[in-house]
Design a protein around this motif. Structure first.
Motif, PDB file in Angstrom:
ATOM      1  N   VAL A  86      -5.870   0.863 -12.977  1.00 13.35           N
ATOM      2  CA  VAL A  86      -5.916   1.009 -11.516  1.00 13.35           C
ATOM      3  C   VAL A  86      -4.603   0.534 -10.904  1.00 13.35           C
ATOM      4  O   VAL A  86      -4.061   1.174 -10.003  1.00 13.35           O
ATOM      5  CB  VAL A  86      -7.121   0.249 -10.918  1.00 13.35           C
ATOM      6  CG1 VAL A  86      -7.031   0.162  -9.411  1.00 13.35           C
ATOM      7  CG2 VAL A  86      -8.418   0.934 -11.330  1.00 13.35           C
ATOM      8  N   VAL A  87      -4.063  -0.571 -11.413  1.00 17.63           N
ATOM      9  CA  VAL A  87      -2.775  -1.065 -10.912  1.00 17.63           C
ATOM     10  C   VAL A  87      -1.691  -0.017 -11.149  1.00 17.63           C
ATOM     11  O   VAL A  87      -0.904   0.300 -10.251  1.00 17.63           O
ATOM     12  CB  VAL A  87      -2.397  -2.414 -11.566  1.00 17.63           C
ATOM     13  CG1 VAL A  87      -0.971  -2.798 -11.231  1.00 17.63           C
ATOM     14  CG2 VAL A  87      -3.360  -3.502 -11.130  1.00 17.63           C
ATOM     15  N   LEU A 139      -2.116   3.171 -11.538  1.00 15.18           N
ATOM     16  CA  LEU A 139      -2.432   4.302 -10.670  1.00 15.18           C
ATOM     17  C   LEU A 139      -1.882   4.086  -9.269  1.00 15.18           C
ATOM     18  O   LEU A 139      -1.259   4.974  -8.686  1.00 15.18           O
ATOM     19  CB  LEU A 139      -3.951   4.508 -10.623  1.00 15.18           C
ATOM     20  CG  LEU A 139      -4.478   5.643  -9.774  1.00 15.18           C
ATOM     21  CD1 LEU A 139      -3.994   6.979 -10.301  1.00 15.18           C
ATOM     22  CD2 LEU A 139      -5.996   5.610  -9.754  1.00 15.18           C
ATOM     23  N   PHE A 140      -2.048   2.891  -8.735  1.00 20.38           N
ATOM     24  CA  PHE A 140      -1.522   2.593  -7.403  1.00 20.38           C
ATOM     25  C   PHE A 140       0.001   2.555  -7.391  1.00 20.38           C
ATOM     26  O   PHE A 140       0.629   2.950  -6.435  1.00 20.38           O
ATOM     27  CB  PHE A 140      -2.075   1.272  -6.867  1.00 20.38           C
ATOM     28  CG  PHE A 140      -3.491   1.374  -6.383  1.00 20.38           C
ATOM     29  CD1 PHE A 140      -3.897   2.395  -5.538  1.00 20.38           C
ATOM     30  CD2 PHE A 140      -4.427   0.435  -6.765  1.00 20.38           C
ATOM     31  CE1 PHE A 140      -5.204   2.482  -5.086  1.00 20.38           C
ATOM     32  CE2 PHE A 140      -5.736   0.514  -6.320  1.00 20.38           C
ATOM     33  CZ  PHE A 140      -6.125   1.546  -5.482  1.00 20.38           C
ATOM     34  N   GLU A 141       0.598   2.066  -8.472  1.00 22.89           N
ATOM     35  CA  GLU A 141       2.060   1.943  -8.513  1.00 22.89           C
ATOM     36  C   GLU A 141       2.764   3.271  -8.776  1.00 22.89           C
ATOM     37  O   GLU A 141       3.833   3.528  -8.219  1.00 22.89           O
ATOM     38  CB  GLU A 141       2.465   0.930  -9.590  1.00 22.89           C
ATOM     39  CG  GLU A 141       2.096  -0.489  -9.235  1.00 22.89           C
ATOM     40  CD  GLU A 141       2.389  -1.477 -10.353  1.00 22.89           C
ATOM     41  OE1 GLU A 141       2.302  -2.688 -10.074  1.00 22.89           O
ATOM     42  OE2 GLU A 141       2.697  -1.061 -11.486  1.00 22.89           O
ATOM     43  N   ASP A 166      -2.751   8.092 -13.753  1.00 24.52           N
ATOM     44  CA  ASP A 166      -3.613   7.305 -14.626  1.00 24.52           C
ATOM     45  C   ASP A 166      -3.073   7.433 -16.044  1.00 24.52           C
ATOM     46  O   ASP A 166      -3.046   8.525 -16.599  1.00 24.52           O
ATOM     47  CB  ASP A 166      -5.045   7.832 -14.555  1.00 24.52           C
ATOM     48  CG  ASP A 166      -6.014   7.094 -15.467  1.00 24.52           C
ATOM     49  OD1 ASP A 166      -5.605   6.115 -16.117  1.00 24.52           O
ATOM     50  OD2 ASP A 166      -7.187   7.509 -15.524  1.00 24.52           O
ATOM     51  N   PRO A 173      -2.500   8.371  -0.714  1.00 26.58           N
ATOM     52  CA  PRO A 173      -3.308   7.953  -1.863  1.00 26.58           C
ATOM     53  C   PRO A 173      -3.078   8.897  -3.042  1.00 26.58           C
ATOM     54  O   PRO A 173      -2.676  10.040  -2.876  1.00 26.58           O
ATOM     55  CB  PRO A 173      -4.738   8.068  -1.347  1.00 26.58           C
ATOM     56  CG  PRO A 173      -4.664   9.056  -0.236  1.00 26.58           C
ATOM     57  CD  PRO A 173      -3.285   8.924   0.360  1.00 26.58           C
ATOM     58  N   ALA A 174      -3.322   8.404  -4.227  1.00 23.02           N
ATOM     59  CA  ALA A 174      -3.220   9.255  -5.417  1.00 23.02           C
ATOM     60  C   ALA A 174      -4.375  10.246  -5.376  1.00 23.02           C
ATOM     61  O   ALA A 174      -5.501   9.876  -5.042  1.00 23.02           O
ATOM     62  CB  ALA A 174      -3.295   8.406  -6.672  1.00 23.02           C
ATOM     63  N   TRP A 230       0.844  -1.195   0.000  1.00 22.97           N
ATOM     64  CA  TRP A 230       0.000   0.000   0.000  1.00 22.97           C
ATOM     65  C   TRP A 230       0.875   1.241   0.000  1.00 22.97           C
ATOM     66  O   TRP A 230       1.900   1.296   0.658  1.00 22.97           O
ATOM     67  CB  TRP A 230      -0.896   0.023   1.225  1.00 22.97           C
ATOM     68  CG  TRP A 230      -1.997  -0.988   1.149  1.00 22.97           C
ATOM     69  CD1 TRP A 230      -2.007  -2.211   1.742  1.00 22.97           C
ATOM     70  CD2 TRP A 230      -3.212  -0.868   0.432  1.00 22.97           C
ATOM     71  NE1 TRP A 230      -3.167  -2.860   1.432  1.00 22.97           N
ATOM     72  CE2 TRP A 230      -3.931  -2.059   0.631  1.00 22.97           C
ATOM     73  CE3 TRP A 230      -3.779   0.121  -0.366  1.00 22.97           C
ATOM     74  CZ2 TRP A 230      -5.179  -2.272   0.068  1.00 22.97           C
ATOM     75  CZ3 TRP A 230      -5.021  -0.096  -0.914  1.00 22.97           C
ATOM     76  CH2 TRP A 230      -5.705  -1.289  -0.691  1.00 22.97           C
ATOM     77  N   LYS A 231       0.451   2.247  -0.720  1.00 24.70           N
ATOM     78  CA  LYS A 231       1.157   3.528  -0.716  1.00 24.70           C
ATOM     79  C   LYS A 231       0.787   4.287   0.547  1.00 24.70           C
ATOM     80  O   LYS A 231      -0.322   4.163   1.052  1.00 24.70           O
ATOM     81  CB  LYS A 231       0.762   4.367  -1.934  1.00 24.70           C
ATOM     82  CG  LYS A 231       1.254   3.797  -3.234  1.00 24.70           C
ATOM     83  CD  LYS A 231       0.985   4.771  -4.341  1.00 24.70           C
ATOM     84  CE  LYS A 231       2.332   5.274  -4.695  1.00 24.70           C
ATOM     85  NZ  LYS A 231       2.475   6.264  -5.639  1.00 24.70           N
ATOM     86  N   GLY A 269       0.942   6.532  -9.179  1.00 26.56           N
ATOM     87  CA  GLY A 269       0.224   7.742  -8.788  1.00 26.56           C
ATOM     88  C   GLY A 269      -0.348   8.498  -9.970  1.00 26.56           C
ATOM     89  O   GLY A 269      -0.837   9.612  -9.817  1.00 26.56           O
TER      90      GLY A 269
END
Length: 68
Positions: free
Chosen positions: A39-40, A42-44, A48, A7-8, A3-4, A46
């Motif tokens: 989404v992956v 974005l999480f990795e 899109d 959050p983005a 988890w970051k 930050g």
């Protein structure tokens, strides 16, 4: 995947993905516009990356061959 800490921000998510993620269902599968991979990413990262898949052509707009 870890988890970051931060959050983005919502502002980095492009509208088409944001609409998919704002679903009214609790459990859902965001599949349109390459949503899962986005989404992956974005999480990795930050960010899109946007939909990289070509949009489907409207019926009757395909390029014709053999016309002079």
């Amino acid at each position: 995947m870890a988890w970051k800490k931060e959050p983005a921000p919502k502002s980095v998510v492009k509208d088409d993905l944001l609409y998919s993620l704002n679903s009214i269902m609790t459990v859902f599968n965001p599949a349109r516009n390459n949503a899962g991979e986005r989404v992956v990413t974005l999480f990795e990262t930050g960010e899109d990356p946007g939909n990289k898949l070509p949009s489907p052509q409207a019926p009757g707009t395909a390029a014709r061959t053999g016309d002079i």
